[in-house]
Design a protein around this motif. Structure first.
Motif, PDB file in Angstrom:
ATOM      1  N   ILE A  29     -29.667 142.112  47.273  1.00  0.00           N
ATOM      2  CA  ILE A  29     -30.754 141.136  47.175  1.00  0.00           C
ATOM      3  C   ILE A  29     -31.994 141.583  47.932  1.00  0.00           C
ATOM      4  O   ILE A  29     -33.093 141.132  47.634  1.00  0.00           O
ATOM      5  CB  ILE A  29     -30.313 139.721  47.629  1.00  0.00           C
ATOM      6  CG1 ILE A  29     -29.889 139.696  49.104  1.00  0.00           C
ATOM      7  CG2 ILE A  29     -29.184 139.223  46.749  1.00  0.00           C
ATOM      8  CD1 ILE A  29     -29.395 138.330  49.570  1.00  0.00           C
ATOM      9  N   SER A  98     -30.862 131.054  41.616  1.00  0.00           N
ATOM     10  CA  SER A  98     -30.729 130.515  42.975  1.00  0.00           C
ATOM     11  C   SER A  98     -31.322 131.465  44.019  1.00  0.00           C
ATOM     12  O   SER A  98     -31.466 131.116  45.187  1.00  0.00           O
ATOM     13  CB  SER A  98     -29.255 130.236  43.290  1.00  0.00           C
ATOM     14  OG  SER A  98     -28.557 131.431  43.589  1.00  0.00           O
ATOM     15  N   LEU A  99     -31.664 132.656  43.580  1.00  0.00           N
ATOM     16  CA  LEU A  99     -32.209 133.664  44.490  1.00  0.00           C
ATOM     17  C   LEU A  99     -33.738 133.720  44.437  1.00  0.00           C
ATOM     18  O   LEU A  99     -34.377 134.319  45.317  1.00  0.00           O
ATOM     19  CB  LEU A  99     -31.620 135.024  44.093  1.00  0.00           C
ATOM     20  CG  LEU A  99     -31.758 136.222  44.999  1.00  0.00           C
ATOM     21  CD1 LEU A  99     -31.178 135.938  46.365  1.00  0.00           C
ATOM     22  CD2 LEU A  99     -31.089 137.438  44.366  1.00  0.00           C
ATOM     23  N   LEU A 102     -35.951 132.671  47.462  1.00  0.00           N
ATOM     24  CA  LEU A 102     -35.737 133.563  48.595  1.00  0.00           C
ATOM     25  C   LEU A 102     -36.512 134.874  48.426  1.00  0.00           C
ATOM     26  O   LEU A 102     -37.212 135.324  49.340  1.00  0.00           O
ATOM     27  CB  LEU A 102     -34.230 133.841  48.688  1.00  0.00           C
ATOM     28  CG  LEU A 102     -33.609 134.075  50.034  1.00  0.00           C
ATOM     29  CD1 LEU A 102     -33.992 133.006  51.027  1.00  0.00           C
ATOM     30  CD2 LEU A 102     -32.087 134.100  49.881  1.00  0.00           C
ATOM     31  N   GLY A 105     -40.108 134.445  48.718  1.00  0.00           N
ATOM     32  CA  GLY A 105     -40.483 134.388  50.132  1.00  0.00           C
ATOM     33  C   GLY A 105     -40.656 135.774  50.729  1.00  0.00           C
ATOM     34  O   GLY A 105     -41.581 136.025  51.501  1.00  0.00           O
ATOM     35  N   LEU A 106     -39.761 136.685  50.362  1.00  0.00           N
ATOM     36  CA  LEU A 106     -39.886 138.074  50.832  1.00  0.00           C
ATOM     37  C   LEU A 106     -41.186 138.686  50.334  1.00  0.00           C
ATOM     38  O   LEU A 106     -41.916 139.339  51.087  1.00  0.00           O
ATOM     39  CB  LEU A 106     -38.723 138.936  50.314  1.00  0.00           C
ATOM     40  CG  LEU A 106     -37.337 138.720  50.907  1.00  0.00           C
ATOM     41  CD1 LEU A 106     -36.350 139.670  50.241  1.00  0.00           C
ATOM     42  CD2 LEU A 106     -37.341 138.947  52.415  1.00  0.00           C
ATOM     43  N   GLU A 107     -41.458 138.477  49.059  1.00  0.00           N
ATOM     44  CA  GLU A 107     -42.665 139.045  48.459  1.00  0.00           C
ATOM     45  C   GLU A 107     -43.914 138.457  49.128  1.00  0.00           C
ATOM     46  O   GLU A 107     -44.854 139.190  49.442  1.00  0.00           O
ATOM     47  CB  GLU A 107     -42.653 138.776  46.949  1.00  0.00           C
ATOM     48  CG  GLU A 107     -43.617 139.619  46.152  1.00  0.00           C
ATOM     49  CD  GLU A 107     -44.853 138.850  45.727  1.00  0.00           C
ATOM     50  OE1 GLU A 107     -44.940 137.644  46.056  1.00  0.00           O
ATOM     51  OE2 GLU A 107     -45.712 139.454  45.076  1.00  0.00           O
TER      52      GLU A 107
END
Lengths: 127, 127
Positions: A29, A98-99, A102, A105-107
């Motif tokens: 992930i 569902s990912l 998340l 948010g990283l990007e």
């Protein structure tokens, strides 16, 4: 790998432990290509060629490998259409969806803090 | 790398573009060892040896390399104390702390969905 499977069902998954399968999941992930593929698929299915075009500079080998890994892990479905020319579509599964928040948010963190990080690197390299 | 620095100041950072530095930032923050180090430091500074002990199975080479990368990117500070024996402490910077919730989310997702992912892998490998 049945050892890892058994292990992780017996105890709480713990990525601090070397044999826990959750470490591999972290790799999946957090991987840059996985992140970009999941985000590209977030608003609907795409063909292989559309993904290749959107993700600038990804090699065919890396994109194919990333998609196969995401499919194997149950995050993406692959549908081959028997058309001429043949068409292959990729879509997120419920697990893949569902990912999305998340990895978005990283990007957002990566783009939002790029300036600070580049400044820190310049300071580090200059000392 | 000054090209990348200049580039990213001229335009919005965009990890879909091959030359954008935000791709490297994604690599940093998504890396399994970075995730585990940042989480281990989330509740206060740690010595090198404490990190090595908490993160089971990390090699000295990988831990040193990870800490150096995090320090260079401005996420972690390294403080060497002139004691006998010498002591080296690592702490999150403000920038590093801004990443904690995000990587905690990755860790929670990885542990929370491990069972589903292992089941998907077993189905894929069996077909």
């Amino acid at each position: 790998m049945s050892y890892v499977l058994k292990e992780s069902q017996d105890v709480e998954p713990d990525p601090y432990q070397r044999n826990c399968g959750s470490r591999q999941v972290l790799d999946r992930i957090g991987d840059r290509w996985s992140v970009l593929v999941v985000l590209t698929l977030a608003h609907g299915g795409k063909r292989y060629g559309e993904l290749a075009q959107r993700i600038d500079g990804v090699s065919q080998k890396m994109l194919t490998q990333t998609l196969r890994g995401l499919e194997r892990d149950g995050l993406v479905t692959r549908t081959a259409h028997a058309t001429v020319p043949p068409r292959v579509d990729y879509e997120l599964t419920d697990l893949g969806r569902s990912l999305v928040d998340l990895v978005a948010g990283l990007e957002a963190w990566a783009t939002g803090h790029l300036g600070e990080i580049e400044a820190a690197r310049a300071r580090y390299d200059a000392r």
